[in-house]
Scaffold this motif. Structure first.
Motif, PDB file in Angstrom:
ATOM      1  N   LEU A  12     -13.742 -20.511   5.590  1.00 47.16           N
ATOM      2  CA  LEU A  12     -14.987 -21.215   5.373  1.00 47.16           C
ATOM      3  C   LEU A  12     -15.938 -20.240   4.283  1.00 47.16           C
ATOM      4  N   THR A  13     -15.694 -19.036   4.342  1.00 46.80           N
ATOM      5  CA  THR A  13     -16.500 -18.139   3.665  1.00 46.80           C
ATOM      6  C   THR A  13     -15.715 -17.847   2.166  1.00 46.80           C
ATOM      7  N   ALA A  14     -14.586 -18.181   2.120  1.00 43.64           N
ATOM      8  CA  ALA A  14     -13.721 -17.745   1.091  1.00 43.64           C
ATOM      9  C   ALA A  14     -14.299 -18.169  -0.260  1.00 43.64           C
ATOM     10  N   PRO A  15     -13.841 -17.819  -1.442  1.00 43.30           N
ATOM     11  CA  PRO A  15     -14.565 -18.043  -2.820  1.00 43.30           C
ATOM     12  C   PRO A  15     -14.387 -19.499  -2.875  1.00 43.30           C
ATOM     13  N   GLU A  16     -13.159 -20.078  -2.505  1.00 43.90           N
ATOM     14  CA  GLU A  16     -12.997 -21.531  -3.048  1.00 43.90           C
ATOM     15  C   GLU A  16     -13.708 -22.511  -2.387  1.00 43.90           C
ATOM     16  N   GLN A  17     -13.731 -22.252  -1.190  1.00 42.51           N
ATOM     17  CA  GLN A  17     -14.769 -23.135  -0.338  1.00 42.51           C
ATOM     18  C   GLN A  17     -16.087 -23.084  -0.669  1.00 42.51           C
ATOM     19  N   ALA A  18     -16.764 -21.710  -0.952  1.00 41.56           N
ATOM     20  CA  ALA A  18     -18.012 -21.406  -1.269  1.00 41.56           C
ATOM     21  C   ALA A  18     -18.377 -21.870  -2.616  1.00 41.56           C
ATOM     22  N   SER A  19     -17.472 -21.938  -3.566  1.00 46.53           N
ATOM     23  CA  SER A  19     -17.979 -22.452  -4.789  1.00 46.53           C
ATOM     24  C   SER A  19     -17.887 -24.244  -4.803  1.00 46.53           C
ATOM     25  N   TRP A  20     -16.895 -24.686  -3.858  1.00 47.32           N
ATOM     26  CA  TRP A  20     -17.130 -26.363  -3.557  1.00 47.32           C
ATOM     27  C   TRP A  20     -18.399 -26.462  -2.976  1.00 47.32           C
ATOM     28  N   ILE A  21     -18.896 -25.744  -2.086  1.00 47.86           N
ATOM     29  CA  ILE A  21     -20.139 -26.162  -1.409  1.00 47.86           C
ATOM     30  C   ILE A  21     -21.393 -25.719  -2.280  1.00 47.86           C
ATOM     31  N   PHE A  22     -21.278 -24.969  -3.355  1.00 49.40           N
ATOM     32  CA  PHE A  22     -22.221 -24.846  -4.208  1.00 49.40           C
ATOM     33  C   PHE A  22     -22.403 -26.195  -5.114  1.00 49.40           C
ATOM     34  N   ARG A  23     -21.203 -26.279  -5.570  1.00 46.78           N
ATOM     35  CA  ARG A  23     -21.102 -27.542  -6.595  1.00 46.78           C
ATOM     36  C   ARG A  23     -21.638 -28.819  -6.064  1.00 46.78           C
ATOM     37  N   THR A  24     -21.400 -29.149  -4.939  1.00 50.18           N
ATOM     38  CA  THR A  24     -21.726 -30.317  -4.074  1.00 50.18           C
ATOM     39  C   THR A  24     -22.849 -30.324  -3.318  1.00 50.18           C
ATOM     40  N   GLN A  25     -23.293 -29.195  -2.959  1.00 46.37           N
ATOM     41  CA  GLN A  25     -24.419 -29.086  -1.933  1.00 46.37           C
ATOM     42  C   GLN A  25     -25.423 -28.167  -2.312  1.00 46.37           C
ATOM     43  N   GLY A  26     -25.144 -27.348  -3.004  1.00 48.84           N
ATOM     44  CA  GLY A  26     -26.074 -26.440  -3.505  1.00 48.84           C
ATOM     45  C   GLY A  26     -26.394 -25.139  -2.942  1.00 48.84           C
ATOM     46  N   HIS A  27     -25.652 -25.008  -1.924  1.00 51.06           N
ATOM     47  CA  HIS A  27     -25.678 -23.563  -1.101  1.00 51.06           C
ATOM     48  C   HIS A  27     -25.132 -22.569  -2.093  1.00 51.06           C
ATOM     49  N   LEU A  28     -25.932 -21.553  -2.581  1.00 49.01           N
ATOM     50  CA  LEU A  28     -25.684 -20.309  -3.113  1.00 49.01           C
ATOM     51  C   LEU A  28     -24.443 -19.289  -2.775  1.00 49.01           C
ATOM     52  N   PRO A  29     -23.157 -19.183  -3.530  1.00 47.00           N
ATOM     53  CA  PRO A  29     -22.336 -18.309  -2.681  1.00 47.00           C
ATOM     54  C   PRO A  29     -22.885 -16.930  -2.685  1.00 47.00           C
ATOM     55  N   SER A  30     -22.333 -16.195  -1.540  1.00 43.75           N
ATOM     56  CA  SER A  30     -22.452 -14.734  -1.828  1.00 43.75           C
ATOM     57  C   SER A  30     -21.384 -14.059  -2.131  1.00 43.75           C
ATOM     58  N   GLN A  31     -20.361 -14.649  -2.598  1.00 45.05           N
ATOM     59  CA  GLN A  31     -19.127 -13.674  -2.938  1.00 45.05           C
ATOM     60  C   GLN A  31     -19.288 -13.368  -4.415  1.00 45.05           C
ATOM     61  N   ALA A  32     -19.097 -12.101  -4.575  1.00 46.00           N
ATOM     62  CA  ALA A  32     -19.551 -11.262  -5.972  1.00 46.00           C
ATOM     63  C   ALA A  32     -18.661 -12.084  -7.189  1.00 46.00           C
ATOM     64  N   ALA A  33     -17.514 -12.527  -6.946  1.00 42.10           N
ATOM     65  CA  ALA A  33     -16.621 -12.793  -7.715  1.00 42.10           C
ATOM     66  C   ALA A  33     -17.065 -14.053  -8.642  1.00 42.10           C
ATOM     67  N   LEU A  34     -17.528 -14.951  -7.663  1.00 40.57           N
ATOM     68  CA  LEU A  34     -18.122 -16.217  -8.079  1.00 40.57           C
ATOM     69  C   LEU A  34     -19.307 -16.395  -8.993  1.00 40.57           C
ATOM     70  N   TYR A  35     -19.919 -15.314  -9.142  1.00 40.10           N
ATOM     71  CA  TYR A  35     -21.208 -15.381  -9.964  1.00 40.10           C
ATOM     72  C   TYR A  35     -20.785 -15.211 -11.604  1.00 40.10           C
ATOM     73  N   ASP A  36     -19.407 -15.057 -11.883  1.00 34.98           N
ATOM     74  CA  ASP A  36     -19.029 -14.947 -13.384  1.00 34.98           C
ATOM     75  C   ASP A  36     -18.039 -16.175 -13.254  1.00 34.98           C
ATOM     76  N   ASP A  37     -17.868 -16.876 -12.527  1.00 32.05           N
ATOM     77  CA  ASP A  37     -17.109 -18.218 -12.327  1.00 32.05           C
ATOM     78  C   ASP A  37     -17.628 -19.303 -13.153  1.00 32.05           C
TER      79      ASP A  37
END
Length: 422
Positions: free
Chosen positions: A323-348
């Protein structure tokens, strides 16, 4: 009340929400041969569709999610940990409470034993969930981040600019924000306030301070920290200038305020974008997002933990990691706005380039990731989750005319002292 982070829809907080592969219904039990994993959370973290996806790829697993109110959830978790039974297989913990539970890290699994790498998350996020023994007791679900959501149409009616860059230029600091509120009130539509509640303004201001309620070493410094008193004074100044809608945050009246256009601005962590959208879908396009006074900050954010009481520690840890892996965290942000806490996604590019049509196509990826990158992580003490609401109540008493500022502050200090006595 800077740590309070509710469900987007109040109704979701009233009971038990069971999420299975094909239906949404009452809580049930696993079928023979299935492993039931109970997820206990205090708000809508955006996992519903992900549960379905996970169950489809793990046919031996059934996921049941329970949602209760913010305060009750954390009180229940503490009682169950101390009592030795009653926890879920996965328990969400808000960032304001993680230090309180970190002193009980021996009651949670160490995710490193299940393959988790602390470096997956922002360094300060992993550090917040690292016990004294080095164990990683929590995985970062999301970061609050902080911006300012505002109503373009109400700004235009009051003669203020509506372009988000021009709006941000109105308030480089909180004093300027309050001054802009006075300009707004001079020409605002009847019955429209500048912001929703004084306690929310306080949350945003104090969250930007290098030190908040507790100093490293867990000394409570509310009475001695000028940053806390300054945040209180600024919030009270705005309240006394008549800029507040006097709406208790996350109340039914507050929800209705979004629908009625009762206020023009709201301090807005990333997760609140979905709260606004769910509460007032008819206002799509009327909202926009600008940089927060002071440029950055954080409000909220959560962790997933697995108590050792779980009878399915391995399966629960696997689900929490997924649930907290980058792929799922990115999807949640893009669909529901919850900002990821995974460092790599900030450059995705998928995250960084994300825009939100509801907020006039605001570049939410850029706005919130920049706020998160530049924030100065604030030390969280074991009592911070109790302290914040007490100060918020003091501001609310001033907001509603029940106390003068000096009286409210003295009661805050007394209440905080009582709540933090050994």
């Amino acid at each position: 009340m800077r740590t309070r982070r509710p469900a987007a829809l109040t109704a979701l907080m009233l009971g038990c929400l069971a999420l299975v592969a094909t239906t949404l219904g009452a809580c049930g039990t696993a079928k023979p041969g299935q492993t039931q994993l109970v997820v206990e959370i205090f708000g809508d973290l955006g996992y519903r569709d992900l549960y379905t996806k996970y169950e489809q790829s793990h046919p031996g697993v059934k996921i049941v999610e329970h949602i209760v109110s913010y305060d009750d959830h954390h009180k229940n978790l503490q009682a169950h940990l101390l009592g030795g039974s009653g926890t879920g297989d996965i328990e969400a913990i808000d960032g304001g409470y993680i230090s309180q539970f970190k002193v009980m890290s021996d009651k949670f699994v160490d995710f490193r034993d299940y393959g988790a790498d602390p470096g997956t998350w922002l360094p300060w996020k992993s550090q917040q969930a690292t016990g004294a023994d080095g164990s990683l007791m929590g995985l970062g679900a999301d970061v609050g981040g902080l911006a300012m959501c505002y109503r373009r149409d109400l700004f235009a009616q009051a003669g203020l600019p509506t372009d988000r860059d021009q709006v941000a230029a109105l308030w480089p600091d909180w004093e300027s924000y309050i001054a802009t509120g006075k300009r707004f009130k001079a020409n605002a539509p009847d019955g429209v306030a500048w912001f929703d509640s004084g306690s929310n303004i306080f949350n945003a201001i104090v969250g930007q301070a290098p030190v908040g309620y507790t100093a490293p070493g867990n000394k409570v410094v509310v009475a001695d920290n000028p940053a806390v008193k300054n945040a209180f004074n600024l919030a009270v100044e705005a309240v006394q200038a008549g800029e507040s809608a006097k709406l208790a945050t996350f109340s039914q009246q507050w929800n209705a305020g979004f629908q009625r256009g009762s206020f023009a601005t709201v301090a807005c962590p990333a997760w609140m974008t979905d709260t606004i959208k769910q509460n007032a879908p008819q206002t799509s396009g009327k909202w926009d997002i600008a940089t927060i006074p002071g440029g950055s900050g954080n409000w909220g954010g959560s962790f997933l933990t697995v108590p050792k009481q779980s009878k399915h520690r391995k399966e629960a840890a696997e689900l929490a990691r997924w649930l907290t892996a980058p792929e799922q965290a990115s999807w949640i942000f893009r669909t529901q706005g919850h900002l990821p806490s995974q460092a790599a996604l900030y450059d995705d590019p998928a995250v960084l380039g994300n825009t939100n049509a509801f907020f006039n196509n605001a570049p939410t990826g850029r706005i919130f990731t920049e706020a998160a990158r530049t924030l100065r992580p604030q030390y969280q003490g074991p009592k911070d989750g109790d302290i914040g609401p007490l100060i918020g109540l003091g501001i609310t008493r001033v907001d509603k005319g029940k106390q003068r500022p000096a009286q409210a502050w003295q009661q805050v200090l007394k209440d905080v002292a009582n709540a933090t006595e050994p």
